[in-house]
Design a protein around this motif. Structure first.
Motif, mmCIF file in Angstrom:
data_model
loop_
_atom_site.group_PDB
_atom_site.id
_atom_site.type_symbol
_atom_site.label_atom_id
_atom_site.label_comp_id
_atom_site.label_asym_id
_atom_site.label_seq_id
_atom_site.Cartn_x
_atom_site.Cartn_y
_atom_site.Cartn_z
ATOM 1 N N GLY A 89 29.710 -19.399 4.745
ATOM 2 C CA GLY A 89 28.701 -18.897 3.812
ATOM 3 C C GLY A 89 27.809 -20.009 3.302
ATOM 4 O O GLY A 89 27.410 -20.891 4.062
ATOM 5 N N CYS A 90 27.540 -19.980 1.995
ATOM 6 C CA CYS A 90 26.534 -20.892 1.425
ATOM 7 C C CYS A 90 27.056 -22.287 1.141
ATOM 8 O O CYS A 90 26.275 -23.190 0.877
ATOM 9 C CB CYS A 90 26.004 -20.302 0.126
ATOM 10 S SG CYS A 90 25.288 -18.679 0.353
ATOM 11 N N MET A 91 28.395 -22.460 1.125
ATOM 12 C CA MET A 91 28.951 -23.780 0.769
ATOM 13 C C MET A 91 29.794 -24.313 1.920
ATOM 14 O O MET A 91 30.478 -23.537 2.597
ATOM 15 C CB MET A 91 29.896 -23.663 -0.440
ATOM 16 C CG MET A 91 29.252 -23.167 -1.696
ATOM 17 S SD MET A 91 30.467 -23.053 -3.044
ATOM 18 C CE MET A 91 31.415 -21.626 -2.589
ATOM 19 N N VAL A 92 29.783 -25.644 2.098
ATOM 20 C CA VAL A 92 30.651 -26.267 3.102
ATOM 21 C C VAL A 92 31.611 -27.295 2.490
ATOM 22 O O VAL A 92 32.448 -27.858 3.200
ATOM 23 C CB VAL A 92 29.838 -26.922 4.242
ATOM 24 C CG1 VAL A 92 29.208 -25.851 5.135
ATOM 25 C CG2 VAL A 92 28.764 -27.862 3.698
ATOM 26 N N ASP A 93 31.489 -27.545 1.168
ATOM 27 C CA ASP A 93 32.413 -28.490 0.535
ATOM 28 C C ASP A 93 32.193 -28.440 -0.985
ATOM 29 O O ASP A 93 31.199 -27.877 -1.465
ATOM 30 C CB ASP A 93 32.153 -29.923 1.041
ATOM 31 C CG ASP A 93 33.399 -30.811 0.988
ATOM 32 O OD1 ASP A 93 34.428 -30.364 0.445
ATOM 33 O OD2 ASP A 93 33.323 -31.957 1.486
#
Ligand code: NAP
Ligand code: ZN
Length: 351
Positions: A89-93
């Motif tokens: 989705g919109c976040m990777v970390d």
């Protein structure tokens, strides 16, 4: 060492998106390498390409509604294996240690979450590039499982439009017997209708577009109110426990306040910025009403949404496009002419 990847990027706020070859990091020990199959087209992609919010760094490779297949995993990864269908989705970390992260609210990470594009990787400070591309490399904690049997292309929009509307529905305890309204029938709005219906709520759509009424009813609306018609607006006084407002541009909230029940909340998910016109506090005070905001949802909450959609057979209503048609899709999105989410078939990148 890095890997070469092809995608589509904008090089300035005024440029159309065009093919762009770039590098992604070689996988770290907790990374999953994913071949992207489909990517949804969110209005936030358009906002960031055009620098509507300020702070866009170019080139931008947008896309945060990603469905893919696992190509390989690092040695520390045991939740995924080659061939699995996964979502990003919109976040990777995020920082993993602040109180928000510890409560599963990575979207409110106190140090700032790392977003899927237009962000900097928190380890090597390289720019992040999104899903309008052939591959992505993501730390396993931010990779989601797509339940078996879910239609993959229709599931892509769940990763942003879905979770952004699911999170407020859950936070405000919407369920059987709740009365909810949604403002705007686009990508987020149509997911809000389907999800609220799935939770057993009674649901009303506020729209400026009379021609969307039939679709709204098919998508789950029990009632449709034309927001430009004063008589129709008056007919829904003190009805709603929650209104989810998905409108992407500055707009007047005052006409919606009378339709909130006592203790009701209007939650903004669409528009970022100063309200116009100014909000009149009288109806808030005289009815203990709230205006709130909400951004996407946490990783565990997103997995819960995907599992709920798997159990209830919920996916997005989509129009599949080739990546070469992305600029035309943006033009149609600006005219509110999307039924109800564009999804890019990433196989078209090779054409
Ligand atoms: P979309 O598909 O373009 O839908 C927006 C809908 O809002 C339109 O279909 C239209 O519905 C209505 N609308 C558009 N312009 C309007 C205006 N000027 N005044 C009143 N109504 C208007 O967009 P989306 O992808 O659903 O995204 C909606 C917004 O949410 C965007 O600003 C996006 O950046 C934001 N967003 C926020 C989050 C978050 O985490 N908070 C996540 C994703 C997206 P009708 O024709 O029915 O009126
Ligand atoms: Zn989005």
């Amino acid at each position: 060492m890095t890997m070469n990847v092809l995608g589509f990027a904008a090089h300035s706020a005024k440029d159309a998106l065009a093919p762009y070859a770039f590098e992604r990091r070689d996988p770290r020990s907790d990374d999953v390498v994913i071949e992207i199959l489909y990517c949804g087209v969110c209005h936030s992609d358009l906002h960031q390409v055009r620098n509507d919010w300020g702070g866009s760094s170019y080139p931008i490779v947008p896309g945060h509604e990603i469905i893919g297949r696992v190509v390989s995993v690092g040695p520390e990864v045991n939740r995924f294996k080659q061939g699995d269908h996964v979502g990003i989705g919109c976040m990777v970390d995020s920082c993993h240690h602040c109180s928000s992260c510890e409560s599963g609210l990575e979207q409110y990470c106190e140090e700032g979450a790392t977003f899927t594009y237009n962000s900097l990787d928190r380890h090597d400070h390289s720019p992040t590039y999104g899903g309008y591309s052939e591959k992505i490399v993501v730390s396993d904690k931010f990779v989601l499982k797509i339940p078996d049997g879910v239609e993959l292309k229709g599931a892509a929009p769940l990763l942003c439009a879905g979770i952004t509307t699911w999170s407020p529905l859950r936070h405000w305890n919407i369920g059987k017997g709740s009365k909810v309204a949604v403002i705007g029938l686009g990508g987020l709005g149509h997911m809000a209708l389907k999800l609220a219906k799935g939770l057993g709520a009674e649901i009303t759509l506020f729209t400026r577009s009379p021609e969307k009424e039939q679709d709204a009813r098919r998508l789950g609306a029990d009632k449709v109110v034309l927001s430009t018609d004063e008589e129709q607006m008056k007919a829904v006084k003190r009805e709603f426990q929650l209104i989810i407002d998905t409108v992407p541009y500055a707009h007047d909230l005052n006409p919606y306040m009378p339709s909130l029940a006592i203790d009701g909340t209007l939650v903004l998910v669409g528009y970022l910025g100063a309200l116009d016109k100014m909000l009149n506090s009288v109806p808030l005070i005289m009815g203990r009403k709230s205006v709130a905001g909400s951004v996407i949802g946490g990783i565990q909450e997103t997995q819960e949404l995907l599992d709920f959609c798997g159990e209830h057979g919920i996916t997005s209503d989509i129009e599949v496009i080739k990546i070469q048609d992305i600029n035309e899709a943006y033009k149609r999105m600006l005219k509110s002419d999307v039924k109800y989410r564009f999804v890019i078939d990433m196989a078209s990148l090779k054409e």
